[in-house]
Design a protein around this motif. Structure first.
Motif, PDB file in Angstrom:
ATOM      1  N   LYS A   2      29.136  32.166  62.218  1.00  9.35           N
ATOM      2  CA  LYS A   2      28.292  31.809  63.352  1.00  9.35           C
ATOM      3  C   LYS A   2      27.078  31.017  62.892  1.00  9.35           C
ATOM      4  O   LYS A   2      26.459  31.320  61.877  1.00  9.35           O
ATOM      5  CB  LYS A   2      27.816  33.074  64.061  1.00  9.35           C
ATOM      6  CG  LYS A   2      28.914  33.825  64.809  1.00  9.35           C
ATOM      7  CD  LYS A   2      29.127  33.242  66.180  1.00  9.35           C
ATOM      8  CE  LYS A   2      30.064  34.115  67.001  1.00  9.35           C
ATOM      9  NZ  LYS A   2      30.283  33.581  68.346  1.00  9.35           N
ATOM     10  N   SER A   3      26.722  29.997  63.703  1.00  9.62           N
ATOM     11  CA  SER A   3      25.523  29.230  63.425  1.00  9.62           C
ATOM     12  C   SER A   3      24.294  30.061  63.764  1.00  9.62           C
ATOM     13  O   SER A   3      24.281  30.838  64.726  1.00  9.62           O
ATOM     14  CB  SER A   3      25.525  27.949  64.259  1.00  9.62           C
ATOM     15  OG  SER A   3      24.271  27.325  64.197  1.00  9.62           O
ATOM     16  N   VAL A   4      23.239  29.898  62.960  1.00  5.15           N
ATOM     17  CA  VAL A   4      22.007  30.646  63.222  1.00  5.15           C
ATOM     18  C   VAL A   4      21.076  29.857  64.143  1.00  5.15           C
ATOM     19  O   VAL A   4      19.988  30.343  64.466  1.00  5.15           O
ATOM     20  CB  VAL A   4      21.276  30.993  61.911  1.00  5.15           C
ATOM     21  CG1 VAL A   4      22.118  31.887  61.043  1.00  5.15           C
ATOM     22  CG2 VAL A   4      20.850  29.728  61.183  1.00  5.15           C
ATOM     23  N   ARG A   5      21.494  28.677  64.567  1.00  8.68           N
ATOM     24  CA  ARG A   5      20.606  27.870  65.397  1.00  8.68           C
ATOM     25  C   ARG A   5      20.293  28.566  66.716  1.00  8.68           C
ATOM     26  O   ARG A   5      19.126  28.599  67.145  1.00  8.68           O
ATOM     27  CB  ARG A   5      21.239  26.509  65.661  1.00  8.68           C
ATOM     28  CG  ARG A   5      20.356  25.598  66.525  1.00  8.68           C
ATOM     29  CD  ARG A   5      20.916  24.198  66.609  1.00  8.68           C
ATOM     30  NE  ARG A   5      20.131  23.374  67.497  1.00  8.68           N
ATOM     31  CZ  ARG A   5      20.368  22.080  67.734  1.00  8.68           C
ATOM     32  NH1 ARG A   5      21.374  21.468  67.107  1.00  8.68           N
ATOM     33  NH2 ARG A   5      19.624  21.389  68.571  1.00  8.68           N
ATOM     34  N   ARG A   6      21.318  29.111  67.368  1.00 13.18           N
ATOM     35  CA  ARG A   6      21.080  29.774  68.656  1.00 13.18           C
ATOM     36  C   ARG A   6      20.157  30.980  68.516  1.00 13.18           C
ATOM     37  O   ARG A   6      19.204  31.113  69.284  1.00 13.18           O
ATOM     38  CB  ARG A   6      22.414  30.167  69.307  1.00 13.18           C
ATOM     39  CG  ARG A   6      23.096  29.000  70.010  1.00 13.18           C
ATOM     40  CD  ARG A   6      24.257  29.454  70.869  1.00 13.18           C
ATOM     41  NE  ARG A   6      25.264  30.177  70.113  1.00 13.18           N
ATOM     42  CZ  ARG A   6      26.198  29.583  69.360  1.00 13.18           C
ATOM     43  NH1 ARG A   6      26.234  28.264  69.260  1.00 13.18           N
ATOM     44  NH2 ARG A   6      27.094  30.297  68.723  1.00 13.18           N
ATOM     45  N   PRO A   7      20.414  31.886  67.579  1.00  6.44           N
ATOM     46  CA  PRO A   7      19.472  33.009  67.461  1.00  6.44           C
ATOM     47  C   PRO A   7      18.060  32.573  67.083  1.00  6.44           C
ATOM     48  O   PRO A   7      17.086  33.201  67.511  1.00  6.44           O
ATOM     49  CB  PRO A   7      20.106  33.896  66.379  1.00  6.44           C
ATOM     50  CG  PRO A   7      21.183  33.113  65.773  1.00  6.44           C
ATOM     51  CD  PRO A   7      21.607  32.088  66.749  1.00  6.44           C
ATOM     52  N   VAL A   8      17.949  31.490  66.302  1.00  3.68           N
ATOM     53  CA  VAL A   8      16.604  31.010  65.962  1.00  3.68           C
ATOM     54  C   VAL A   8      15.891  30.510  67.214  1.00  3.68           C
ATOM     55  O   VAL A   8      14.705  30.812  67.438  1.00  3.68           O
ATOM     56  CB  VAL A   8      16.682  29.908  64.886  1.00  3.68           C
ATOM     57  CG1 VAL A   8      15.344  29.185  64.774  1.00  3.68           C
ATOM     58  CG2 VAL A   8      17.072  30.499  63.539  1.00  3.68           C
ATOM     59  N   TRP A  64      17.937  38.619  68.483  1.00  4.41           N
ATOM     60  CA  TRP A  64      18.688  37.906  67.434  1.00  4.41           C
ATOM     61  C   TRP A  64      20.160  38.315  67.450  1.00  4.41           C
ATOM     62  O   TRP A  64      21.043  37.467  67.424  1.00  4.41           O
ATOM     63  CB  TRP A  64      18.064  38.204  66.071  1.00  4.41           C
ATOM     64  CG  TRP A  64      18.799  37.560  64.928  1.00  4.41           C
ATOM     65  CD1 TRP A  64      19.948  38.001  64.317  1.00  4.41           C
ATOM     66  CD2 TRP A  64      18.472  36.338  64.269  1.00  4.41           C
ATOM     67  NE1 TRP A  64      20.341  37.161  63.327  1.00  4.41           N
ATOM     68  CE2 TRP A  64      19.448  36.118  63.278  1.00  4.41           C
ATOM     69  CE3 TRP A  64      17.433  35.420  64.423  1.00  4.41           C
ATOM     70  CZ2 TRP A  64      19.423  35.003  62.431  1.00  4.41           C
ATOM     71  CZ3 TRP A  64      17.411  34.306  63.579  1.00  4.41           C
ATOM     72  CH2 TRP A  64      18.392  34.118  62.612  1.00  4.41           C
ATOM     73  N   TRP A  65      20.395  39.614  67.502  1.00  5.40           N
ATOM     74  CA  TRP A  65      21.777  40.126  67.517  1.00  5.40           C
ATOM     75  C   TRP A  65      22.520  39.626  68.753  1.00  5.40           C
ATOM     76  O   TRP A  65      23.662  39.167  68.665  1.00  5.40           O
ATOM     77  CB  TRP A  65      21.728  41.653  67.488  1.00  5.40           C
ATOM     78  CG  TRP A  65      23.065  42.327  67.431  1.00  5.40           C
ATOM     79  CD1 TRP A  65      24.180  41.920  66.758  1.00  5.40           C
ATOM     80  CD2 TRP A  65      23.430  43.559  68.078  1.00  5.40           C
ATOM     81  NE1 TRP A  65      25.209  42.810  66.922  1.00  5.40           N
ATOM     82  CE2 TRP A  65      24.766  43.834  67.735  1.00  5.40           C
ATOM     83  CE3 TRP A  65      22.737  44.460  68.879  1.00  5.40           C
ATOM     84  CZ2 TRP A  65      25.440  44.967  68.196  1.00  5.40           C
ATOM     85  CZ3 TRP A  65      23.405  45.589  69.332  1.00  5.40           C
ATOM     86  CH2 TRP A  65      24.734  45.835  69.000  1.00  5.40           C
ATOM     87  N   LEU A  68      23.254  35.920  68.473  1.00  2.40           N
ATOM     88  CA  LEU A  68      24.269  35.657  67.455  1.00  2.40           C
ATOM     89  C   LEU A  68      25.665  36.001  67.955  1.00  2.40           C
ATOM     90  O   LEU A  68      26.613  35.242  67.738  1.00  2.40           O
ATOM     91  CB  LEU A  68      23.951  36.462  66.199  1.00  2.40           C
ATOM     92  CG  LEU A  68      24.830  36.192  64.971  1.00  2.40           C
ATOM     93  CD1 LEU A  68      24.611  34.765  64.460  1.00  2.40           C
ATOM     94  CD2 LEU A  68      24.529  37.214  63.876  1.00  2.40           C
TER      95      LEU A  68
END
Length: 779
Positions: A2-8, A64-65, A68
């Motif tokens: 999974k990309s971390v862009r969305r949670p960031v 964040w969870w 993600l």
């Protein structure tokens, strides 16, 4: 991976939103994390810091969870952010109070903050979070985890589904509501959660998928409950109660799903793993076992004997007491306490030092009240005047209270001692203090002494009224958490008062705190913490030897909204208690101030108050009512109120007997706006407000053998029915006016009519069912 862009993006948006709200909302009412302007308090344990060191970390980790694992779709992320907010609130309340059941339930009341925040965070994440991959998978196990989750409801009901919105007939998963209600609620919750699991698990994998499904499912059950309530209680035409009822029901569902939805999530994963090993029946068997356990608990609770009362056995002769749902004299007679509030001993703030804030209280006041047929005065007293120096009771002020009680007793007017406060204490905004945007300088009112007022430098400014002030909210918060022992001090003061009046039957009871504020973390404060204070004060009063009734109020929210949560059922083991909300519907409530349709109409507020009293097992008494605007409006609404008061066969105290021209609640004007009107320009008295007094002084049974079953009155005309299991001669009916009433009775003996100051009394004896009509015509 999974990309971390969305949670960031989701995390950054949440951080910015929290910071902006804290800055823009000076009250903290609408912000996820409010900042009132109070200075950090590092020496009081965790509660002052919990919103920052507990709420914020839990919120950010869960966001964040959710981003993600559920960020590929807008609506799944919305549910995930709602989960984050509610879960963070529950953990924060738990850290502050240590009470799991109340913390979990109370978390639902941030739903109104959680949903807008979730919609915004999800929208921005959707726009700037990068590409999404909307994959679907096989939902996996559905039935077993849904049933497992639903079956936990009656086992772990805690404080959920206890509000007055749950009318008889609304299915709730509480064993104390009966087998049918619980079974229907469990089946409903299981069925809706199963549908949500099938949809959500195909889109969100892992434990989170099941957890979010439970959250959405439980919220949907709340909507169903709201629809059922609308059907049960009838389609309204005069108030917004269905919307408020729906909000509370959905809030309960959201908090239940947020706090226990992990059961569905873990159960779903476990069921999948067992299915892979060929053990498909094990999850269903486990769910069946939990369901059977829930049904057993429900059956046992349903057949358990009702909580009894030992009030009559422990209260001496001559004192009033609460027995079941009525106030009695201990001799088999129901007592209706009707009269007025007396504020003439209250230590008010003086907006204009040249205009008196109170008028002197004299024996003549009680003589005049008795001549109106009143048999009770709710006497406001001020902690600030009673204990101006910590630990030292002002004997002169106490002597004034003692004199008032004695005067009342001499004229047949019992006293309810009311520890009065409005906006915590009687200081206004200092001239040097600048109020934040959105708030305004304010007057002081009355209440606690300065040494018991701990504001942590929060501004003494108001938002839409005196009861939303950062300083008073923080002062209440410190009171609820007993900072520097200020709550303990008031408990001790009540013990002193209890000892002083322990042998005085003219004291009907003790009203522990007028319109308690909500502090900064309602409803934890207005339910759990308020109940803890009440329990401590009641215990202290009893240990001091005082047997009188204790009158308990819900928070100021009941006056402002028309209903409230109140202390939880069972907050005290004492049974000599009366539930005494202030029934200000259509008067000084928030809706009227805003010029909108009533949130709760007058008729509905009576029903809600009686429902709450019944849940406690206490009698109902209206501690304050009135304030309906201009004279024609007052008379019209008071006429409706009087009919309802008779219909519910309760008493109450009108606000107010006399109001000085400098009283801050009066607004400083040339006329003192009470039942006895003062002309300040001529330094005299205009006279009684006869239009209002004619309604308040209508005929009523001050005492009735056994228990009343019906009552209606209009002026000097009255019709009543009742029943007494044994012979009692306690009938005492007040009838106003100079004309001797004609009496027709059935089942009564030794009926006599006697002239008294201002009217007549009808006495008699009953043994069994009886009825009486008196006056020119049957009302």
């Amino acid at each position: 991976m999974k990309s971390v862009r969305r949670p960031v993006v989701a995390l950054a948006t949440t951080v910015i939103l929290v910071a902006l709200q804290a800055f823009l909302d000076p009250t903290g009412l609408l912000a996820l994390v409010g900042w009132s302007g109070a200075l950090p308090a590092l020496d009081r344990g965790l509660w002052p810091l919990a919103p920052y060191v507990v709420f914020v970390p839990v919120l950010l980790v869960t966001v964040w969870w959710a981003a993600l694992r559920a960020g590929d779709r807008y609506w799944t992320l919305v549910a995930g952010v709602v989960l984050a907010v509610v879960l963070a609130q529950a953990v924060t309340c738990l850290a502050m109070t240590g009470d799991l059941a109340n913390s979990a339930w109370a978390a639902g009341y941030v739903t109104a903050k959680a949903v807008p925040a979730a919609l915004l965070v999800a929208a921005i994440t959707r726009l700037f979070g990068g590409r999404t991959e909307k994959t679907r998978t096989t939902p996996g196990a559905v039935i077993a985890p849904a049933l497992l989750f639903a079956a936990t409801a009656p086992l772990l009901a805690g404080q959920w589904w206890t509000a007055v919105v749950y009318a008889p007939g609304v299915p709730v998963a509480r064993p104390d509501r009966g087998i049918v209600s619980t079974l229907v609620a469990v089946v409903l919750l299981a069925a809706i959660t199963a549908v949500c699991l099938r949809w959500m698990r195909a889109r969100v994998s892992g434990v989170l998928g099941g957890w979010l499904a439970a959250l959405v499912g439980a919220a949907a059950v709340g909507l169903v409950q709201a629809v059922v309530a609308l059907i049960v209680e009838g389609m309204p035409s005069t108030d917004l109660w269905p919307l408020m009822s729906a909000y509370v029901a959905v809030a309960d569902g959201v908090s239940f799903g947020a706090c226990l939805g992990w059961v569905a999530g873990v159960g779903a994963i476990a069921a999948d793993r067992l299915a892979e090993r060929g053990m498909r029946r094990v999850p269903l068997l486990a769910a069946a076992v939990v369901t059977v356990a829930a049904l057993v608990v429900t059956v046992v609770t349903a057949v358990a004997p009702a909580r009894g009362t030992d009030s009559a056995a422990s209260v001496p002769d001559g004192f009033l007491r609460a027995e079941g749902g009525v106030i009695t004299d201990g001799d088999g007679d129901q007592i209706l306490l009707r009269g007025a509030n007396v504020n003439q001993l209250v230590d008010f703030y003086a907006p204009n030092p040249d205009v008196p804030v109170t008028t002197p209280l004299t024996e003549d006041d009680f003589a005049q009240m008795a001549a109106q047929g009143f048999n009770v005065a709710r006497l406001g007293i001020s902690w600030s005047a009673l204990e101006p120096v910590r630990g030292e009771i002002d004997e002169d002020y106490l002597a004034q209270i003692v004199a008032a009680v004695e005067w009342g007793g001499e004229h047949g007017v019992r006293t309810v001692l009311d520890m009065h406060q409005d906006s915590w204490w009687n200081e206004g905004t200092p001239e040097s203090e600048a109020c934040r945007a959105g708030t305004a300088p304010m007057w002081g009112y009355d209440g606690a002494p300065g040494w018991a007022t701990i504001t942590d430098s929060a501004p003494r400014c108001q938002f839409e009224g005196r009861d939303i002030s950062p300083a008073s909210d923080r002062a209440f918060q410190n009171f609820y958490f007993d900072t520097d022992g200020v709550q303990s001090a008031l408990v001790e003061t009540w013990a002193r008062l209890g000892a002083e009046f322990a042998d005085e039957p003219a004291v009907a009871g003790f009203d522990l705190l007028n319109e308690p504020g909500f502090g900064e973390t309602a409803p934890v404060t207005t339910s759990l913490q308020l109940g803890r204070f009440y329990d401590r004060a009641i215990t202290a009063i009893r240990e001091a030897g005082a047997p009188q009734i204790v009158f308990i109020e819900p928070s100021i929210l009941w006056s402002g909204l028309g209903f409230d949560t109140g202390p939880a059922v069972g907050f005290t083991d004492d049974d000599n208690i009366v539930f005494a909300p202030h029934l200000y519907a259509e008067s000084i409530t928030m809706d009227r101030a805003l010029g909108i349709t009533p949130i709760v109409g007058m008729e509905r507020q009576f029903a809600l108050a009686q429902r709450a009293a019944d849940a406690y097992g206490y009698p109902l008494w209206s501690g304050e009512y009135g304030y309906w605007g201009e004279q024609p409006d007052r008379e019209a609404r008071l006429t409706r109120y009087a009919a309802l008061e008779d219909e519910y066969r309760i008493g109450g105290a009108y606000w107010v007997w006399k109001q000085a021209c400098g009283d801050p609640q009066n607004g400083v004007q040339p006329i003192g706006d009470g039942l006895i009107i003062q002309d300040c320009e001529e330094d005299g008295w205009v006279g009684p407000n006869q239009g209002i007094l004619d309604i308040l002084s209508r005929a009523y049974p001050r005492s009735a053998p056994g228990e009343l079953t019906s009552l209606a009155a209009d002026g000097a005309s009255i019709a009543l029915e009742g029943g007494s299991p044994s012979r009692s001669c306690g009938l005492d009916v007040w009838v106003p006016g100079s004309d001797e009433p004609a009496v027709v009775s059935e089942g009564l003996s030794d009926v006599e009519v006697s002239a008294v100051d201002g009217g007549w009394t009808i006495s008699g004896c009953a043994d069994g069912a009886y009825a009486l009509t008196a006056g020119a015509s049957t009302p």
